[in-house]
Scaffold this motif. Structure first.
Motif, PDB file in Angstrom:
ATOM      1  N   ARG A 310      -5.365 -35.944 -32.096  1.00  0.00           N
ATOM      2  CA  ARG A 310      -6.270 -36.092 -30.956  1.00  0.00           C
ATOM      3  C   ARG A 310      -5.503 -36.493 -29.699  1.00  0.00           C
ATOM      4  O   ARG A 310      -5.800 -36.048 -28.596  1.00  0.00           O
ATOM      5  N   SER A 311      -4.481 -37.344 -29.883  1.00  0.00           N
ATOM      6  CA  SER A 311      -3.649 -37.761 -28.746  1.00  0.00           C
ATOM      7  C   SER A 311      -2.814 -36.598 -28.222  1.00  0.00           C
ATOM      8  O   SER A 311      -2.653 -36.430 -27.014  1.00  0.00           O
ATOM      9  N   VAL A 312      -2.286 -35.787 -29.162  1.00  0.00           N
ATOM     10  CA  VAL A 312      -1.479 -34.633 -28.762  1.00  0.00           C
ATOM     11  C   VAL A 312      -2.308 -33.656 -27.940  1.00  0.00           C
ATOM     12  O   VAL A 312      -1.844 -33.107 -26.934  1.00  0.00           O
ATOM     13  N   LYS A 313      -3.562 -33.441 -28.364  1.00  0.00           N
ATOM     14  CA  LYS A 313      -4.436 -32.526 -27.629  1.00  0.00           C
ATOM     15  C   LYS A 313      -4.660 -32.996 -26.199  1.00  0.00           C
ATOM     16  O   LYS A 313      -4.706 -32.195 -25.264  1.00  0.00           O
ATOM     17  N   GLY A 314      -4.751 -34.305 -25.996  1.00  0.00           N
ATOM     18  CA  GLY A 314      -4.991 -34.839 -24.658  1.00  0.00           C
ATOM     19  C   GLY A 314      -3.824 -34.644 -23.705  1.00  0.00           C
ATOM     20  O   GLY A 314      -4.013 -34.658 -22.480  1.00  0.00           O
ATOM     21  N   LEU A 315      -2.609 -34.455 -24.262  1.00  0.00           N
ATOM     22  CA  LEU A 315      -1.431 -34.273 -23.408  1.00  0.00           C
ATOM     23  C   LEU A 315      -1.440 -32.939 -22.662  1.00  0.00           C
ATOM     24  O   LEU A 315      -0.713 -32.759 -21.691  1.00  0.00           O
ATOM     25  N   SER A 316      -2.248 -31.987 -23.132  1.00  0.00           N
ATOM     26  CA  SER A 316      -2.274 -30.666 -22.496  1.00  0.00           C
ATOM     27  C   SER A 316      -2.751 -30.744 -21.041  1.00  0.00           C
ATOM     28  O   SER A 316      -2.430 -29.872 -20.228  1.00  0.00           O
ATOM     29  N   VAL A 317      -3.498 -31.782 -20.695  1.00  0.00           N
ATOM     30  CA  VAL A 317      -3.985 -31.943 -19.314  1.00  0.00           C
ATOM     31  C   VAL A 317      -2.812 -32.128 -18.365  1.00  0.00           C
ATOM     32  O   VAL A 317      -2.745 -31.492 -17.302  1.00  0.00           O
ATOM     33  N   GLU A 318      -1.866 -33.016 -18.748  1.00  0.00           N
ATOM     34  CA  GLU A 318      -0.702 -33.258 -17.901  1.00  0.00           C
ATOM     35  C   GLU A 318       0.173 -32.010 -17.784  1.00  0.00           C
ATOM     36  O   GLU A 318       0.703 -31.708 -16.716  1.00  0.00           O
ATOM     37  N   PHE A 319       0.316 -31.279 -18.878  1.00  0.00           N
ATOM     38  CA  PHE A 319       1.154 -30.068 -18.817  1.00  0.00           C
ATOM     39  C   PHE A 319       0.496 -28.976 -17.974  1.00  0.00           C
ATOM     40  O   PHE A 319       1.177 -28.185 -17.325  1.00  0.00           O
ATOM     41  N   SER A 320      -0.808 -28.939 -17.977  1.00  0.00           N
ATOM     42  CA  SER A 320      -1.526 -28.001 -17.119  1.00  0.00           C
ATOM     43  C   SER A 320      -1.301 -28.355 -15.644  1.00  0.00           C
ATOM     44  O   SER A 320      -1.099 -27.465 -14.794  1.00  0.00           O
ATOM     45  N   LEU A 321      -1.302 -29.670 -15.352  1.00  0.00           N
ATOM     46  CA  LEU A 321      -1.054 -30.115 -13.986  1.00  0.00           C
ATOM     47  C   LEU A 321       0.394 -29.837 -13.574  1.00  0.00           C
ATOM     48  O   LEU A 321       0.667 -29.418 -12.443  1.00  0.00           O
ATOM     49  N   LEU A 322       1.323 -30.039 -14.508  1.00  0.00           N
ATOM     50  CA  LEU A 322       2.732 -29.720 -14.234  1.00  0.00           C
ATOM     51  C   LEU A 322       2.905 -28.237 -13.935  1.00  0.00           C
ATOM     52  O   LEU A 322       3.661 -27.845 -13.039  1.00  0.00           O
ATOM     53  N   SER A 323       2.185 -27.403 -14.685  1.00  0.00           N
ATOM     54  CA  SER A 323       2.238 -25.961 -14.464  1.00  0.00           C
ATOM     55  C   SER A 323       1.735 -25.604 -13.069  1.00  0.00           C
ATOM     56  O   SER A 323       2.328 -24.779 -12.361  1.00  0.00           O
ATOM     57  N   GLU A 324       0.671 -26.262 -12.657  1.00  0.00           N
ATOM     58  CA  GLU A 324       0.105 -26.007 -11.320  1.00  0.00           C
ATOM     59  C   GLU A 324       1.097 -26.412 -10.229  1.00  0.00           C
ATOM     60  O   GLU A 324       1.271 -25.691  -9.239  1.00  0.00           O
ATOM     61  N   LYS A 325       1.756 -27.568 -10.421  1.00  0.00           N
ATOM     62  CA  LYS A 325       2.736 -28.038  -9.429  1.00  0.00           C
ATOM     63  C   LYS A 325       3.944 -27.088  -9.361  1.00  0.00           C
ATOM     64  O   LYS A 325       4.467 -26.807  -8.280  1.00  0.00           O
TER      65      LYS A 325
END
Length: 481
Positions: A310-325
């Motif tokens: 469940r914690s690993v799944k939540g990390l995808s938000v930060e990686f999505s933001l990194l992708s946008e940046k």
């Protein structure tokens, strides 16, 4: 007011008081007036005569003060050869935006249309590629001795679409048309031309006919420029050596900037690829954390996977933001660095094209005309030695006169071509400071990109500590020491 002296005497006095920089001091002015007084007394104007005067200088007779009212201050006129504009003034002339409008489909064919917006005239018009093509052709006809930027190709070259999509090609062409119009609209000569104004503002249905009519009325620049027939008078004596050195320097600058542009393109492409990789990395984490398969209970397992995933799944938000940046970083590098480099490169390439037109066009035609004239003169000489029919001799004389007139016209065009080349060389050097703007944009994009991504990485680092850290808040080592 007048001293009533001979011009030669006045010139000698001017030589005695002239400082060499075009200005005279107060003391030099008084000395000049005293020398005028001495000359009026019949004495030769010499500074040595003034050494005998201890108290005050003699006073000249200059007429009545009211005569000063007829004098007017005359400003020193700069040579029309000089381009007295800064980069800032050129960029402020206009800003053009070329935007792609939604595709229109006809009965059989579909075509791309562009919305062209000019800030200077505050108007938007719609243009197709064929309109640009006609405008470019007429611009070259009217200004054969100026830097006319090239148009991008109408269609992709054979094999190009295998490495890029049609959409990418159309977008690249839109950017190139945008650069073309901005360079034209900011050119010190083009910007004031009726042809350019017509293209940017005419909203009628047949802009191509309107452009052709305007070009017919105007003619080419040689026929309308007031300096054309006496351009030679403004050219420096070493114009040819100046042209050669400018051409070589601009060639070297063009080569170096091409390499810089290629590197900047690769960096922008890497930023886009990084954005894609980061996004996919986050999606894989989300997929990993979304797996709801039952987890077997093992005695040796201290951290149950059910809680971790469940914690690993939540990390995808930060990686999505990194992708946008990272994607934003790529766009900044493309818009602020690559596009500005392409703009300057388009201008440099058009200068090199102009140099070739000068050598292969005006200069070549002039040399051919001289050769033809030489043949005619030899024929005429032969006709005078060997008796021939009077009619043929008169015809030859008439042709020689016509050729002499043609050569004279070509010589005038050759000098005017050099006149324009000198001005266009100045234009290139006026644009050179744009390199500092580009470097500044490059550094700023890197600073901003690394700062924004660094903040997200820092948040991700803190989140990882709280999720996976041990009791002391430290992450466990990934490999044995």
């Amino acid at each position: 007011m007048t001293s009533k002296l001979w011009q030669l005497t006045s010139m000698k006095i001017a030589e005695h008081v002239n400082s060499g920089d075009g200005f005279i001091s107060k003391v030099s002015l008084y000395k000049g007036l005293a020398l005028i007084a001495l000359a009026q007394q019949g004495k030769p104007p010499s500074p040595k005569l003034l050494e005998n005067f201890i108290q005050e200088f003699p006073k000249p007779q200059l007429g009545e003060p009211k005569e000063l009212q007829s004098l007017k201050m005359q400003t020193v006129q700069e040579s029309p050869l000089n381009l007295s504009l800064t980069l800032g003034e050129l960029l402020k002339k206009d800003t053009i935006k070329v935007e792609l409008i939604p595709e229109k489909k006809g009965l059989f064919l579909k075509h791309v249309e562009y919305q062209v917006t000019t800030k200077r005239f505050a108007v938007s018009v719609y243009r197709r590629y064929n309109d640009f093509d006609v405008f470019h052709e007429l611009l070259l006809q009217r200004y054969a001795y100026r830097v006319v930027p090239a148009l991008p190709p109408k269609r992709a070259l054979k094999g190009v679409l295998t490495s890029m999509s049609e959409r990418e090609f159309i977008e690249g062409r839109r950017r190139a048309l945008d650069r073309f119009l901005n360079l034209v609209a900011r050119h010190p000569v083009f910007s004031e031309d009726e042809l350019v104004k017509t293209f940017l503002t005419f909203s009628g249905s047949d802009v191509q006919t309107k452009l052709r009519d305007a070009c017919k009325k105007l003619g080419d620049e040689f026929m309308t420029c007031k300096y054309a027939t006496h351009a030679k008078d403004y050219l420096p004596a070493d114009i040819q050596s100046q042209f050669s050195s400018s051409r070589e320097l601009i060639k070297n600058i063009h080569s170096s900037l091409q390499k810089l542009r290629d590197r900047a393109e690769r960096m922008a492409e890497r930023s886009k690829e990084n954005a894609t990789d980061l996004l996919m990395f986050g999606k894989e984490l989300s997929s990993l954390g979304s797996d709801e398969s039952p987890v077997p209970i093992l005695a040796s397992c201290k951290s149950p996977w059910a809680a971790l995933r469940r914690s690993v799944k939540g990390l995808s938000v930060e990686f999505s933001l990194l992708s946008e940046k990272a994607a934003q970083q790529g766009r900044r590098e493309e818009d602020d660095v690559v596009e500005k480099l392409n703009l300057f490169l388009d201008l440099l390439q058009s200068y090199r094209d102009l140099c070739e037109r000068h050598e292969k066009g005006v200069l070549h035609e002039h040399q051919r005309a001289l050769q033809k004239y030489g043949v005619m003169k030899r024929q005429m000489l032969s006709a005078t030695v060997q008796p021939k029919e009077q009619v043929s001799v008169e015809q030859l004389e008439s042709r020689i006169v016509q050729q002499e007139n043609a050569i004279q016209a070509m010589e005038l065009r050759n000098y005017f071509s050099l006149f324009c080349l000198h001005q266009e060389s100045q234009l290139i050097f006026t644009y050179l400071p744009i390199t500092s703007h580009i470097l500044g944009a490059f550094v700023n994009s890197q600073v901003q990109g690394h700062k924004e991504m660094g903040e997200v990485w820092q948040d991700l680092h803190s989140k990882l500590k709280s999720l996976f850290g041990d009791g002391n808040g430290q992450s466990p080592p990934l490999s044995p020491k």
